[in-house]
Write a protein that holds these residues in place. Sequence first.
Motif, PDB file in Angstrom:
ATOM      1  N   TRP A  22      -3.786 -41.280  17.555  1.00 14.84           N
ATOM      2  CA  TRP A  22      -4.274 -40.446  18.652  1.00 14.84           C
ATOM      3  C   TRP A  22      -3.136 -40.073  19.593  1.00 14.84           C
ATOM      4  CZ3 TRP A  22      -8.678 -37.943  18.622  1.00 14.84           C
ATOM      5  CH2 TRP A  22      -9.757 -38.444  17.896  1.00 14.84           C
ATOM      6  N   TYR A  23      -3.087 -38.805  19.959  1.00 17.07           N
ATOM      7  CA  TYR A  23      -2.141 -38.280  20.936  1.00 17.07           C
ATOM      8  C   TYR A  23      -2.914 -37.715  22.123  1.00 17.07           C
ATOM      9  CZ  TYR A  23       1.600 -38.405  17.403  1.00 17.07           C
ATOM     10  OH  TYR A  23       2.529 -38.808  16.468  1.00 17.07           O
ATOM     11  N   ASP A  24      -2.453 -38.031  23.337  1.00 24.57           N
ATOM     12  CA  ASP A  24      -2.987 -37.415  24.545  1.00 24.57           C
ATOM     13  C   ASP A  24      -2.172 -36.161  24.840  1.00 24.57           C
ATOM     14  OD1 ASP A  24      -4.808 -39.710  25.941  1.00 24.57           O
ATOM     15  OD2 ASP A  24      -3.060 -40.607  24.974  1.00 24.57           O
ATOM     16  N   VAL A  25      -2.851 -35.050  25.082  1.00 24.09           N
ATOM     17  CA  VAL A  25      -2.162 -33.789  25.343  1.00 24.09           C
ATOM     18  C   VAL A  25      -2.720 -33.163  26.620  1.00 24.09           C
ATOM     19  CG1 VAL A  25      -1.602 -31.495  24.452  1.00 24.09           C
ATOM     20  CG2 VAL A  25      -1.865 -33.420  22.859  1.00 24.09           C
ATOM     21  N   TRP A  26      -1.829 -32.838  27.544  1.00 28.53           N
ATOM     22  CA  TRP A  26      -2.174 -32.081  28.746  1.00 28.53           C
ATOM     23  C   TRP A  26      -1.484 -30.726  28.646  1.00 28.53           C
ATOM     24  CZ3 TRP A  26      -0.914 -37.134  28.496  1.00 28.53           C
ATOM     25  CH2 TRP A  26      -1.687 -38.078  29.177  1.00 28.53           C
ATOM     26  N   TYR A  27      -2.204 -29.638  28.889  1.00 26.91           N
ATOM     27  CA  TYR A  27      -1.538 -28.347  29.001  1.00 26.91           C
ATOM     28  C   TYR A  27      -1.977 -27.670  30.289  1.00 26.91           C
ATOM     29  CZ  TYR A  27      -5.594 -26.992  25.989  1.00 26.91           C
ATOM     30  OH  TYR A  27      -6.840 -26.837  25.414  1.00 26.91           O
ATOM     31  N   VAL A  28      -0.967 -27.354  31.110  1.00 29.13           N
ATOM     32  CA  VAL A  28      -1.184 -26.783  32.434  1.00 29.13           C
ATOM     33  C   VAL A  28      -1.083 -25.272  32.308  1.00 29.13           C
ATOM     34  CG1 VAL A  28      -0.433 -26.748  34.834  1.00 29.13           C
ATOM     35  CG2 VAL A  28      -0.194 -28.852  33.473  1.00 29.13           C
ATOM     36  N   VAL A  29      -2.207 -24.603  32.509  1.00 29.17           N
ATOM     37  CA  VAL A  29      -2.349 -23.190  32.182  1.00 29.17           C
ATOM     38  C   VAL A  29      -2.294 -22.336  33.448  1.00 29.17           C
ATOM     39  CG1 VAL A  29      -3.938 -21.486  31.206  1.00 29.17           C
ATOM     40  CG2 VAL A  29      -3.694 -23.737  30.128  1.00 29.17           C
ATOM     41  N   ASN A  30      -1.332 -21.444  33.502  1.00 33.84           N
ATOM     42  CA  ASN A  30      -1.166 -20.540  34.639  1.00 33.84           C
ATOM     43  C   ASN A  30      -1.704 -19.170  34.250  1.00 33.84           C
ATOM     44  OD1 ASN A  30      -0.323 -18.829  36.658  1.00 33.84           O
ATOM     45  ND2 ASN A  30       1.792 -19.539  36.700  1.00 33.84           N
ATOM     46  N   ASN A  31      -2.903 -18.840  34.759  1.00 30.06           N
ATOM     47  CA  ASN A  31      -3.536 -17.582  34.394  1.00 30.06           C
ATOM     48  C   ASN A  31      -3.282 -16.478  35.426  1.00 30.06           C
ATOM     49  OD1 ASN A  31      -5.036 -16.048  32.534  1.00 30.06           O
ATOM     50  ND2 ASN A  31      -6.942 -16.334  33.671  1.00 30.06           N
ATOM     51  N   ALA A  32      -2.166 -16.579  36.145  1.00 28.22           N
ATOM     52  CA  ALA A  32      -1.753 -15.470  37.006  1.00 28.22           C
ATOM     53  C   ALA A  32      -1.263 -14.314  36.135  1.00 28.22           C
ATOM     54  CB  ALA A  32      -0.648 -15.925  37.954  1.00 28.22           C
TER      55      ALA A  32
END
Length: 278
Positions: free
Chosen positions: A191-201
């Motif tokens: 198992w891998y933990d993945v965070w993706y911070v999405v900038n929808n500007a």
Amino acid sequence: MHFKHMSLLCLLSALASCSTIQKNTSSDWLLIDDFENSLSKWQSVDTQNETKPQVKNPQITVIQPEHTNSSTNHYLLKKPAAEGIVGNRKALSYTKLPQAVEVGQTYTFYIRINVAEFPNNHAFGLSNLTPALIKKHAYDAFEPTLRVTDKTESNGFVNDGALMVKTDSGYSNIQNYTTKKSAKPLQTNTWYDVWYVVNNAAASEQGQQYDVYVKGGEFSKQTLVYKNAQFRMKREQPLIYFLANCNTGPIKKPYGNGGLRYDDLYMSKGTNLNNPML
């Protein structure tokens, strides 16, 4: 003295602002799905079914149990088709987000993934299209996209199974910035933990891009592994669906039917690098 006093107040104010960002907790996360119930909120469709003889609805998208010492966890297993069946080119599954990411907003998404088996070709991420348009556009329905594959590209390049992001020139492996090398291939059954911070500007405001953090495998703690990955289409519209896609490859040169496990999908407004499971 007055200048020093004002400077100190400004410094304390800045530190307080930073502290506020870092104090986001699990209560700030919105659950997309943890697969402990049913798949009633999901839609699955095979929009390019080229299996011969044709197999109706060939994709495998099922909830499976995982037994631990103290409890039973459930996750989603997704495969384009059963072993030995090839030609299912676009096995789509999608669910509506509990909160739209409006243009101009930044949201953090969290997911756990686990490669059941290679060879495979999987992509997952977010879409700003409705279900009808997702079916029509398939891969081009994606905006922020993460990819797992060891397939050989049409230009002969062989992917190695590392987690990938979307760039303006194609895809790129995530990076180990400490070693200044590409990250290693994902380990199976891990198992891998993945965070993706999405900038929808808007793109003109340095938006339509995302940063990725990973914990697992070679990354023993949460680590920034890619900065400023690019949205696929840059439509500059509200992000409204989580989307996963996989395919077996063409009948003559199949990629393989290795599965990818998904669990604990969450979203949180702003930049939130805490673990929603803690």
